[in-house]
Scaffold this motif. Structure first.
Motif, short mmCIF file in Angstrom:
data_model
loop_
_atom_site.label_atom_id
_atom_site.label_comp_id
_atom_site.label_asym_id
_atom_site.label_seq_id
_atom_site.Cartn_x
_atom_site.Cartn_y
_atom_site.Cartn_z
N VAL A 296 -12.21 1.29 -3.53
CA VAL A 296 -11.08 0.65 -2.86
C VAL A 296 -11.41 0.38 -1.39
CG1 VAL A 296 -8.71 0.99 -2.14
CG2 VAL A 296 -9.38 1.56 -4.45
N LEU A 332 1.81 8.04 1.27
CA LEU A 332 1.27 7.38 0.09
C LEU A 332 1.88 6.00 -0.10
CD1 LEU A 332 0.86 10.20 -2.52
CD2 LEU A 332 -0.91 8.74 -1.60
N PHE A 333 3.13 5.86 0.30
CA PHE A 333 3.74 4.52 0.25
C PHE A 333 2.95 3.58 1.16
CE2 PHE A 333 7.79 6.93 -0.61
CZ PHE A 333 7.85 6.56 -1.94
N LEU A 335 -0.11 3.89 2.33
CA LEU A 335 -1.49 3.65 1.88
C LEU A 335 -1.50 2.73 0.66
CD1 LEU A 335 -4.27 4.67 2.81
CD2 LEU A 335 -4.19 6.24 0.88
N GLY A 336 -0.66 3.08 -0.32
CA GLY A 336 -0.57 2.24 -1.52
C GLY A 336 -0.18 0.83 -1.15
N GLY A 337 0.80 0.73 -0.26
CA GLY A 337 1.24 -0.59 0.18
C GLY A 337 0.11 -1.36 0.83
N PHE A 339 -3.07 -1.09 0.25
CA PHE A 339 -3.99 -1.57 -0.78
C PHE A 339 -3.44 -2.84 -1.44
CE2 PHE A 339 -5.63 3.00 -1.69
CZ PHE A 339 -6.27 2.98 -0.47
N VAL A 340 -2.17 -2.77 -1.78
CA VAL A 340 -1.58 -3.90 -2.49
C VAL A 340 -1.59 -5.14 -1.59
CG1 VAL A 340 0.51 -4.81 -3.50
CG2 VAL A 340 -0.16 -2.45 -3.95
N THR A 343 -5.08 -6.65 -0.98
CA THR A 343 -5.63 -7.38 -2.13
C THR A 343 -4.93 -8.69 -2.34
OG1 THR A 343 -5.09 -5.28 -3.12
CG2 THR A 343 -6.68 -6.63 -4.26
N MET C 274 -4.73 0.52 -13.06
CA MET C 274 -4.78 1.93 -12.69
C MET C 274 -3.38 2.54 -12.69
SD MET C 274 -7.92 2.56 -12.36
CE MET C 274 -7.79 4.23 -11.78
N LEU C 337 -7.96 -2.38 -7.53
CA LEU C 337 -7.57 -1.96 -6.20
C LEU C 337 -6.07 -2.01 -6.01
CD1 LEU C 337 -8.23 -1.80 -3.07
CD2 LEU C 337 -8.65 -4.21 -3.20
N ALA C 338 -5.48 -3.14 -6.38
CA ALA C 338 -4.05 -3.29 -6.15
C ALA C 338 -3.26 -2.32 -7.02
CB ALA C 338 -3.65 -4.72 -6.44
N PHE C 340 -4.22 0.43 -8.18
CA PHE C 340 -4.41 1.79 -7.65
C PHE C 340 -3.36 2.05 -6.57
CE2 PHE C 340 -6.78 4.89 -4.93
CZ PHE C 340 -6.92 5.88 -5.88
N GLY C 341 -3.17 1.07 -5.71
CA GLY C 341 -2.12 1.18 -4.70
C GLY C 341 -0.76 1.36 -5.35
N VAL C 342 -0.50 0.55 -6.39
CA VAL C 342 0.79 0.66 -7.07
C VAL C 342 0.97 2.07 -7.64
CG1 VAL C 342 2.12 -0.16 -9.03
CG2 VAL C 342 0.92 -1.78 -7.59
N LEU C 344 -0.23 4.87 -6.58
CA LEU C 344 0.11 5.80 -5.51
C LEU C 344 1.59 5.68 -5.16
CD1 LEU C 344 -2.88 5.48 -3.00
CD2 LEU C 344 -2.55 7.13 -4.82
N ILE C 345 2.02 4.44 -5.06
CA ILE C 345 3.42 4.22 -4.67
C ILE C 345 4.37 4.78 -5.72
CG2 ILE C 345 5.15 2.43 -4.29
CD1 ILE C 345 2.95 0.73 -3.04
N GLN C 348 4.53 8.60 -5.64
CA GLN C 348 5.27 9.13 -4.50
C GLN C 348 6.75 8.80 -4.64
OE1 GLN C 348 3.87 11.22 -2.78
NE2 GLN C 348 5.30 11.60 -1.11
N LEU C 349 7.01 7.67 -5.24
CA LEU C 349 8.41 7.28 -5.45
C LEU C 349 9.12 8.32 -6.29
CD1 LEU C 349 9.99 4.71 -4.66
CD2 LEU C 349 9.74 3.98 -7.02
N ARG C 351 8.23 11.39 -6.67
CA ARG C 351 8.33 12.62 -5.89
C ARG C 351 9.51 12.57 -4.94
NH1 ARG C 351 2.56 12.44 -4.99
NH2 ARG C 351 1.73 13.67 -6.68
N THR C 352 9.67 11.45 -4.29
CA THR C 352 10.72 11.36 -3.29
C THR C 352 12.09 11.22 -3.94
OG1 THR C 352 9.08 10.02 -2.17
CG2 THR C 352 11.18 10.29 -1.07
N ASN C 458 2.51 14.01 -11.67
CA ASN C 458 1.08 13.91 -11.93
C ASN C 458 0.76 13.54 -13.37
OD1 ASN C 458 0.82 14.83 -9.35
ND2 ASN C 458 0.62 16.96 -9.98
N ASP E 210 0.16 23.02 -13.81
CA ASP E 210 0.62 22.10 -14.84
C ASP E 210 0.22 22.47 -16.26
OD1 ASP E 210 1.96 20.55 -13.12
OD2 ASP E 210 0.51 18.91 -13.05
#
Ligand code: ATP
Ligand code: ATP
Ligand code: URE
Ligand code: MG
Ligand code: MG
Lengths: 368, 274, 534, 232, 408
Positions: A296, A332-333, A335-337, A339-340, A343, C274, C337-338, C340-342, C344-345, C348-349, C351-352, C458, E210
């Motif tokens: 990435v 993480l939002f 970082l993920g954002g 990346f998105v 790209t 991903m 790549l993209a 993978f970002g999604v 992560l989001i 975390q979403l 989680r939050t 996870n 887990d």
């Protein structure tokens, strides 16, 4: 000499210029500025930058195989970690009898898990030259064997990517095992000194940082030299039309193997420099997700440019440092954002933007 | 005849055992020799007991209906496809079936594909550079230097194939016909002993066809050329011997006129008016 | 130990003498006194009190004992009143008076002293209650009770069992009682005749009794027991092989479920998604959400979660496709790549918005426990349902891809987008539908996985790598390959596990995949021919 | 049937088509000619919508403005396309390749018109083979057959004879004529081979470096024109 | 209006460990808020500095350095896994920081800069085994764990301990699984087989995180009842149970130093505060939270006692500090930087809580160096002057790793 060929290139000159300027600036600011000055660069920051540079070298290694050879390795973390373990084993042996149990030979984790003697593969790591050789050989050999098998059978594309992933995953599980004799999940840590220099002093830290900078420079030049050589063009040819290159008389699998092994060794060096700076090596560096992350960085910086990989690695890791401190719950939002967005909006990564700028500024220069 | 060949064949097996690979040996006959080659795909016999001999320096045209097995035959010669049975010899010394694609290419067999395949990300110039006949091992390739002599040769070929103006453009942007030319150029750079040319003039104008014809006839003599083509005008203009393939084996062989008047060839291939 | 044993014997004997429990009611004062004794005795002392309560003949006794076994018999600190806890969640508990049954509403937990119980008491209670059940009119509970008695029979009971057996009408119960008695006879009396009764039994108590008997001083008994054990071992071997196969298929079906959606989005569409794992996760969270919406009806919620999970994941997938993936046409590697970002989001979403902690998903009764094929081979129900579910999902998907235009169109679009559009195929719609389908199937996988593993942020990560392996191992673009790959990898893993251990087995499977790909560089079912070689 | 007005096209910075006008009359076969790389294929791609145009209009069937239409809609309006380089779907079987053409038909038909198989019997023979496995010429036949499945009103053929054996080339020419005459099909043909063009086309247009430099009835295709624009 | 006391919080808020650690961050924030409501300490307010090491071990070291060098925090509360602690350890030692570590761990460590408020093996594993052996009559043992250092060490200790108690090695089965293991079918079947040999069998589980949910699910489905084969877990607390349907698990055990169900007013108050702080009626408390509660209060007391937040002063002052724990007793910081703790054995109830079935008569002192490992049985730790050594070898009379600091 083919190796010095890139030095005549403008892009390499700029890259090295910026890199060395940064190294000197950081050194100067660290040594000369008073501690309370806003410009002072603390040892903490120096080490942090050193870590980024390790990642940058790793990213360059990945870009070499991915960008120019078209091999999307989702397992480069394995080579990085192997280099790191080689270094870690050396550092462990340097502890000597200063471990908690005071055993002159056995590392602490072996003592409390009742190991009676040092396993054979730990021998030799008390000697720096041997360990440093292994930093290159361990990842290099793994890449050689793995690559030989894979390229010979013409495993390509996603199949190759996935088995590189399987490779690193298997190694991760193996290194997790305490029986392997690499400290299991806790890994190797609590290092004392390297080549006789105390790892806890700022001077050693600075030295490691500079060493990493120089390693990055050398690694970059090596990769660049490959890329601008006929072999580099051949790599691209293999990437796009493997079969066609064969009909021209090239042994594609050897090209792939050569570049792959070089890349693995560079990754190993990056890992070796990483370990003394972060102070620990454990199997999580083998984690497939880490390897994906490296890819990435490269994609984000801009594939097949090398300097883009450096930019990507620095940027993502800097962002990570900042975000995990500033937005601990939401990084993480971010970082993920990132990346998105990159790209989607910067199809050729950050380097693509730079290139487009340059192309717009002087279209003739770009083709030269 | 074939019995005779087989005999000569036998005694060369011993030469083949000689350790050092030597260049193509054509003292004793043909440069390319296919015997009883068959190959099938999922039960479909694409090549069926094919026998073919190409002499050194010959220019041979191969025609035949779509699906006759012409491209497959080239695949077999270049090592891309392994036949189920039969043998393929390059000169009298090299059993091509035992060699890999790069080995075969290094021996001096060059090929132009039916569907033009060039390295799209590389420039036209770089495509030719890679094709150039040089040491193709890794380290020599790594340390290779672009000498003035090489550059001249590439520029010559560029002029010949009419792509001088597109020298530094990526090959990916070329039009279909331009790619065809680039492939021919790459083939020329390779300086092979044997050229396999699959449909060289598809998509070319009449004039370009003429140029191609000149080019290929010019090559014949020092080099051997095998041309596959469906354009009868073109074939006629270059052909000395024509082989007609049909359903994986030879249907007819002879001069263009002989072949063109063969009723079977007319029926399965040429149609009434050709 | 021996006191406890003696006590139990006494209790059991008493219980069998009491003809019917539910006739009498002792005075409240006595009841209060009994319960106080229960509350205040040590664990050892409580045993005796249990006997007294059970023997009191009070009709409320059973309720007390059951509440006690469930940790729900309590005393109020303030008033000393004995209560039964109706709900023990949160900081205020709902109570009812133990003696009168009168509801007491919510009381702060601080005021409630539960009467402590431990496993051995609970064990005791089960025996006590099961002996009561031997007289139950329901044959099923009699059978359960009889089975529970195996290995627990003592002298007192042994004398009574023949009588009970004579009265017993159900053959299964009869047999269980007979075995229980035989175990007692072999173990305590060295009875060689009884060995015969046990020689076909796969019951573990029976085997334990036989094993002990092989070491007996009596050579006849020892020999008979040895022979009987050998016979049993033979049978066991078969059963174990069957068991391993079942484990393998069940692990395999989990892999198939996790991977099958990816076989569409990645295998057919070419999107390296991903975030696939996170779509699975969404399906699992949907199941949790459904169970929150329908408290007390976990089964219904689970069934409703199937369409809901599909929908949620499909919509999420479509959203990802519209916002991200559609901009990456022709750049498949960048989808990695993209997405993978999604991923992560999305993680975390969850989680939050929900919680970083795992969520509880209840297994409905019809999916818990196992089906007993015989005493040595039980097939766990949840796994069985998952195997079936995986096959159904696979079949459904196969149907869609084979029988509808979508299957053809998506392949055309992936192979040559421009040309497909030039043929009039609405590529955008095909993208949406296919990605939605693949994602929805991931959601279905999540629904199933919620019955097997954690439902937490996870969840997805733990399946993403396996999923890619399965798809690639099977051969990209081939649904049958995915099915076979998943099942075979699962089975291989389970075959290796007993002798290599879980970690090494996993490593070996990975090495196997690596080596296998060397042999077949394009997976189990490769795309063959000219086109695939490029 | 098709009216192209001042069409301009760029690949990035390079101007490929310059103020191009072209009329394709209904019920006729118009042949576009020109040397390699002059922009013939690009023009076809613009008509199909695969390449975006920068200025100019493309009118279809008199009044339908295609310029901003989506590609798939153009097919659904009855335009069949046989691209250069075959572009068959390599991993779909021959039959599946043909079936992709059904999507564009308004009538919801689910089977392949027999006529296609009649025309190219080899396709029927090889129905279950992967498109990518076919020989070059077979693929070309498949590409044409696929376009015919749509039963188009306008058929765009980009060098259709390439790689096809002579008797079938001739047959294709005949079929085109038949379709034009019986069904009123309009054909836009890109062809380099003069004999074929002369035999089957009604009109011609010559492109040179992105401009239309000549146009007219096929009979007017003179040697000077050819020398000027078609030789190197 | 002096500068606030900065409290670094080093718990993963993302990644695999977030599930366990993020609650500890909230606990710390709550404790700080409560303390500030009481006016802070020494007239200074406390200020939390939260960072996210993201379950990444090297990042733990980096973040610890950031906290100490850049944010200049006075104390750090953090870490869950041992590997993260091992990673942070050199940093806190080098920069002379203070770290409070709240989780049960394998022992074999005593750092001058670290305070171990979680249990050492002798405060959890050994008493649990004693209970099973003496009260339940277990004769056959399954030691099942996740394959990493904590379970390995714990099991090594237990194995030695069991053998010392006369258990033969045939009666011990050891099994390791990877992190996040989810396919327990054959292992549970093996356990079942192992337990059907006629001797009372128990499982001692050091399975982590887990992997537990699928493990217990499989137990329940294969019909392993707590009455037949009880499982006693060292890493399963109320928080983990909140993600499991506990109805089929009633009676399985856990050993901790604190249970949420403990009947004690301090505990109830803590729970009330926690529920109020999180705003969730179903919020649970657990053992590491209590450890942080104790550690935090110890730190406050030590700062009061030292009159400063100076690290060396606090380090000296804190030894001997005694604060109430949440189970009705007191915790004292011992010279080896471990604390005294009661050991409780609880059985799982259907409401996701544990009911205490046994506890040690008095608190147990945490042992940094196990008496059951050959390498460490001669080591002791005492951070008071004059010894000031974390690994003093009583046989050789030397302090390991610092051979120059000879003992006298
Ligand atoms: N991999 C394959 N699988 C199945 N069939 C194949 C495969 N490769 C070739 N064929 C079949 O073999 C036959 C010969 O194909 P080949 O490409 O050699 O024909 P050709 O003579 O070159 O025809 P053309 O003139 O059309 O190029 C064709 O019918 C083709 O469909
Ligand atoms: N993607 C592209 N980017 C830039 N230039 C391109 C691209 N594709 C084609 N070109 C250029 O545009 C010009 C026109 O190409 P086009 O394919 O339309 O030619 P053509 O007339 O069909 O030629 P041919 O007869 O060879 O098929 C060519 O010079 C080609 O180099
Ligand atoms: N210390 C632990 N549980 O890792
Ligand atoms: Mg062909
Ligand atoms: Mg063209």
């Amino acid at each position: 000499m083919w190796l010095t060929r890139p030095l005549q290139e403008r892009s390499t000159q700029v890259f090295l210029g910026v890199l060395f300027a940064a190294l000197i600036a950081v050194t100067a600011l660290h040594l000369l500025m008073p501690q309370d000055s806003a410009l002072y660069v603390s040892a903490y920051t120096v080490t942090l930058l050193g870590k980024y540079l390790c990642y940058a070298l790793l990213a360059v290694a990945v870009d070499l195989v991915w960008g120019y050879l078209g091999i999307l390795s989702l397992g480069h973390g394995a080579f990085f970690a192997l280099g790191g373990y080689a270094m870690g084993m050396y550092l462990m042996r340097q502890i000597g009898d200063r471990g908690v149990y005071g055993d002159p030979v056995l590392p602490d984790f072996m003592v409390f898990l009742n190991w009676q003697a040092l396993p054979w593969y730990w021998h030799g790591f008390d000697m720096a030259w041997f360990a440093f050789l292994m930093v290159l050989l361990a990842p290099g050999l793994l890449a050689l064997v793995f690559g030989f098998l894979a390229f010979r059978s013409r495993v390509t594309g996603v199949y190759l990517s996935i088995i590189t992933q399987a490779l690193t995953f298997a190694l991760m599980l193996a290194f997790f095992r305490n029986e392997m004799g690499f400290g299991g999940n806790n890994g190797l840590t609590d290092f004392k000194d390297i080549l006789g220099f105390d790892l806890r002093t700022d001077a050693t830290r600075l030295g490691l940082f500079l060493a990493t900078g120089i390693a990055l420079a050398i690694g970059y030049v090596i990769c660049r030299a490959i890329v601008v050589s006929k072999l580099g063009r051949l790599s691209v040819a293999c990437r796009d039309a493997e079969a066609r290159a064969r009909f021209l008389g090239y042994r594609v699998e050897r090209v792939q193997l050569f570049v792959f092994v070089v890349s693995a060794m560079l990754a190993g060096v990056a890992g070796a420099l990483y370990v003394p700076q972060v102070g620990i090596i454990n199997p999580s560096e083998f984690s497939p997700l880490f390897s994906i992350e490296i890819v990435v960085w490269v994609a984000l910086g801009g594939r097949a440019t090398l300097y883009g990989a450096v930019i990507g690695a620095l940027l993502v890791n800097y962002a990570k440092t900042v975000f995990t401190g500033v937005l601990p719950d939401a990084w993480l939002f971010a970082l993920g954002g990132l990346f998105v967005l990159v790209t989607v909006f910067l199809p050729r990564g950050i380097a693509g933007v730079l290139q487009r700028r340059r192309a717009a500024a002087g279209p003739r220069e770009a083709t030269a | 005849m074939s019995f005779f060949e087989e005999l000569t064949h036998r005694d060369r097996v011993f030469e083949f055992l000689a350790p050092a690979p030597s260049p193509v040996d054509v003292r004793h006959g043909p440069i390319l020799y296919l015997e009883d080659v068959s190959v099938s795909f999922d039960g479909f016999k694409a090549i069926n007991n094919l026998n073919l001999t190409i002499d050194d320096g010959e220019l041979r045209c191969i025609i035949g209906p779509n699906g006759a097995g012409k491209t497959t035959m080239m695949d077999i010669i270049t090592g891309k496809t392994r036949p189920d049975t039969g043998s393929v010899w390059f000169g009298s010394r090299h059993n091509l079936l035992a060699l890999s694609e790069p080995d075969i290419a290094s021996l001096g067999i060059g090929r132009k594909f039916q569907k033009p395949t060039v390295f799209e990300a590389l420039t036209v110039f770089e495509n030719l550079e890679l094709a150039m006949a040089t040491d193709k091992r890794i380290l020599p390739t790594l340390t290779a230097v672009m000498t003035a002599e090489y550059r001249e040769r590439i520029d010559e070929v560029l002029a010949l194939i009419g792509l001088t103006g597109l020298r530094d453009r990526p090959a990916g942007i070329l039009s279909h016909g331009q790619k065809q030319w680039l492939e021919i150029g790459m083939l020329l750079m390779q300086k092979p002993r044997l050229l396999l040319v699959d449909e060289p003039v598809a998509g070319m104008t009449e004039q370009e066809m003429e140029r191609t014809a000149e080019l290929l006839t010019g090559l014949a003599g020092q080099q051997s050329v095998v041309v596959v083509e469906h354009d009868m005008g073109f074939v006629r203009s270059i052909a000395r011997t024509v082989t007609v393939l049909h359903q994986g084996s030879v249907l007819a062989e002879g001069s263009m006129d002989e072949v063109a008047n063969d009723p079977d060839v007319i029926r399965v291939y040429l149609g009434e008016e050709a | 130990m021996s006191i406890a044993r003696w006590l139990r014997r006494l209790i059991l004997a008493c219980l069998l003498l009491v003809p019917a429990l539910a006739t009498a009611q002792v005075a409240d004062a006595d009841a209060q006194q009994l319960l106080t004794a229960l509350a205040e005795s040590s664990f050892a002392g409580k045993k005796a009190v249990i006997g007294r309560i059970a023997g009191s003949g009070d009709e409320r006794a059973r309720r007390w004992l059951e509440a006690f076994a469930d940790n729900k018999l309590a005393r109020l600190e303030s008033s000393g009143r004995f209560v039964i806890v109706l709900s023990n969640r949160g900081r205020n508990w709902t109570l009812a008076d133990a003696l009168t049954g009168e509801p007491l509403g919510e009381v702060s937990r601080r005021d409630v002293d539960t009467i402590r119980i431990n496993n051995s008491l609970r064990n005791e209670l089960t025996s006590v209650l099961s002996v009561l059940d031997l007289k139950s009119p329901d044959p099923a509970s009699r059978l359960a009770a009889a089975r529970a008695l195996r290995g627990k029979v003592d002298e007192g009971l042994a004398e009574r069992l023949p009588g009970l057996m004579a009265d017993e009408s159900a053959p299964a119960v009869h047999q269980a009682l007979e075995e229980a008695l035989a175990i007692y006879r072999v173990a305590e009396q060295g009875d060689v005749q009884a060995v015969a009764t046990l020689s076909g039994s796969l019951n573990s108590e029976a085997r334990a009794a036989l094993r002990n008997a092989t070491a007996s001083d009596d050579p006849v008994l020892a020999q008979a027991a040895t022979r009987a054990l050998e016979r049993i071992e033979q049978k066991l071997k078969l059963n174990r092989a069957a068991e391993t196969l079942y484990f393998g298929l069940s692990l395999g079906s989990v892999l198939v479920l996790a991977a099958i959606g990816l076989a569409i989005t990645f295998g057919v569409m070419g999107v390296i998604n991903m975030a696939h794992g996170e779509l699975i996760m969404l399906g699992a969270y949907t199941t949790w959400g459904m169970q929150q919406l329908l408290p007390g009806q976990p089964g219904l919620a689970l069934i409703l979660a199937i369409p809901a999970g599909f929908l949620v994941a499909a919509l999420a997938g479509i959203a990802i496709e519209r916002t991200v993936i559609q901009h990456l046409k022709g750049r498949p590697l960048e989808t990695l790549l993209a997405t993978f970002g999604v991923s992560l989001i999305l993680q975390q979403l969850v989680r939050t918005v929900i919680s970083p902690l795992n969520r509880t998903v209840v297994t409905p009764d019809w999916m818990s426990g196992s089906v007993m094929i015989n005493e040595a081979l039980s097939l766990t129900l949840n796994r069985m349902v998952v195997i079936g579910f995986a096959l159904v999902v696979f079949a459904g998907l196969m149907l869609i891809m084979r029988r509808t235009r979508l299957g053809l169109e998506v392949r055309a679009v992936t192979q040559n987008r421009a040309m497909a559009r030039a043929m009039g195929i609405r590529a955008t719609r095909v993208d949406i539908l296919t990605f939605g389908l693949g994602s929805g199937v991931a959601g279905l996988a999540g629904v199933a996985l919620s019955q097997i593993t954690n439902v937490g942020p996870n969840l997805g990560q733990s399946y993403i790598i396996d999923s890619f392996m399965v798809v690639v191992f099977g051969g990209v673009g081939n649904l049958w390959g995915t099915l076979l790959a998943g099942l075979s990898l699962g089975t291989i893993n389970q075959l290796l596990e007993p002798w290599a251990g879980a970690v090494l087995a996993k490593i070996l499977v990975l090495v196997f995949i690596i080596l296998f790909i060397q042999k077949r560089p394009r997976g189990l079912f490769p795309q063959k021919g000219r086109a695939a070689e490029g | 049937m098709l009216n192209i007005e001042t069409l301009n096209h760029f690949y990035g910075e390079s101007h490929t088509l310059w103020d191009l006008d072209l009329d394709v009359p209904q019920g006729q076969c118009t042949c576009v000619m020109g040397r390699n790389g002059v922009g013939k294929t690009t023009l076809m791609k613009c008509i199909m919508g695969e390449e975006p145009v920068r200025g100019g209009r493309i009118l279809y069937a008199g009044d339908v403005d295609l310029t901003r239409r989506k590609m798939e809609d153009r097919a659904r309006l009855g335009i069949g396309y046989v691209p250069q380089g075959r572009q068959i779907f390599p991993l779909l079987t021959v039959e599946e390749n043909l079936r992709t053409g059904l999507a564009a038909r308004g009538d919801g038909r689910r089977s392949i018109p027999e006529r296609v198989y009649d025309l190219f019997p080899v396709l029927k023979e090889m129905k279950h083979r992967r498109g990518g496995d076919l020989s070059g010429g077979q693929q070309q036949q498949l590409a044409i057959g696929r376009a015919l499945v749509i039963e188009p009103r306008l058929l765009i053929l980009d060098e259709p004879g390439e790689g096809i054996q002579p008797n079938i080339v001739a047959q294709i020419g005949e079929v085109i004529r038949t379709l034009i005459e019986q069904d009123g099909l309009t054909v836009l043909l890109v062809e380099q081979k003069l004999p074929f063009a002369r035999k089957y086309a009604d009109r011609f247009a010559i492109l040179d470096r992105g401009r239309r430099v000549a146009e007219g009835a096929i009979a007017d295709l003179s040697d000077p024109l050819i020398r000027q624009h078609l030789t190197v | 209006a002096e500068d606030p006391i900065k409290v670094g919080i080093l718990h993963s808020l993302s990644g695999t460990m977030a599930i366990s650690e993020s609650t500890l961050k909230d606990t710390m924030l709550m404790l700080i808020e409560q303390q500030n409501a009481k006016g802070g300490v020494l007239g200074r307010k406390l200020e939390p500095v939260v960072v996210d090491p993201a379950s990444n071990w090297p990042l733990f070291a980096e973040k610890a350095r950031e906290l100490l060098a850049k944010d200049k925090v006075d104390v750090i509360f953090g870490n869950w896994t041992s590997v993260s602690r091992k990673s942070v350890l050199p940093v806190v030692e080098e920069l002379n920081g203070l770290l409070f570590y709240p989780v049960q761990y394998e022992g074999e460590e005593s750092s001058e800069n670290v305070f171990y408020t979680g249990a050492a093996p002798n405060q959890q594993a050994i008493p649990a085994v004693d209970y099973l052996m003496n009260e339940v009559g277990v004769e056959r043992w399954v030691l099942a764990g996740t394959d990493y250092v904590y379970p390995r060490t714990t099991n090594k200790i237990l194995e030695t301990y069991l053998k010392a108690k006369g258990v033969s090695s045939d009666d011990i089965m050891i099994n390791y699984t990877p992190f996040g293991h989810s396919n327990w079918q054959s292992i549970v079947a093996d356990i079942k087989k192992f337990g059907s040999a006629g001797k009372k069998t128990a499982v001692v589980s050091t399975i982590n995180g887990d992997a537990n949910v699928p493990f217990y699910r499989e137990l329940a489905n294969q019909g392993i009842d707590a009455a037949d084969i009880p499982v006693v877990a060292f890493s399963v607390g109320e928080q983990e149970l909140s993600g499991i349907d506990t109805a089929p698990l009633v009676g399985h055990l856990a050993a901790w130093n604190y249970f949420m169900s403990v009947d004690n007013d301090a505990n109830y108050d803590f729970i009330d505060a926690w529920v109020a702080y999180t705003g969730k009626e179903d919020a649970v408390t657990n053992d590491p939270m209590e450890a942080h509660y104790i550690g935090f209060n110890m730190y406050i007391e030590a700062v009061k006692k030292a009159g400063t937040t100076d690290v060396d002063a606090v380090k000296d002052a804190i030894i001997g500090v005694t604060v109430p724990n949440l189970t009705g007793g007191y915790a004292t910081m011992m010279p080896n930087h471990h604390i005294t703790k009661p050991v409780l054995i609880g059985e799982i109830q259907d409401n996701g809580q544990f009911s205490v079935v046994w506890e040690t008569p008095s608190t147990v002192v945490g042992d940094a160096w196990s008496d059951y490992l050959p390498g460490s049985k001669d080591l002791i730790s005492d951070w008071r002057k004059p010894l000031k050594c974390g690994n003093f070898n009583v046989v050789t009379g030397t302090c390991g790793g610092k051979s120059d600091v000879a003992a006298n």
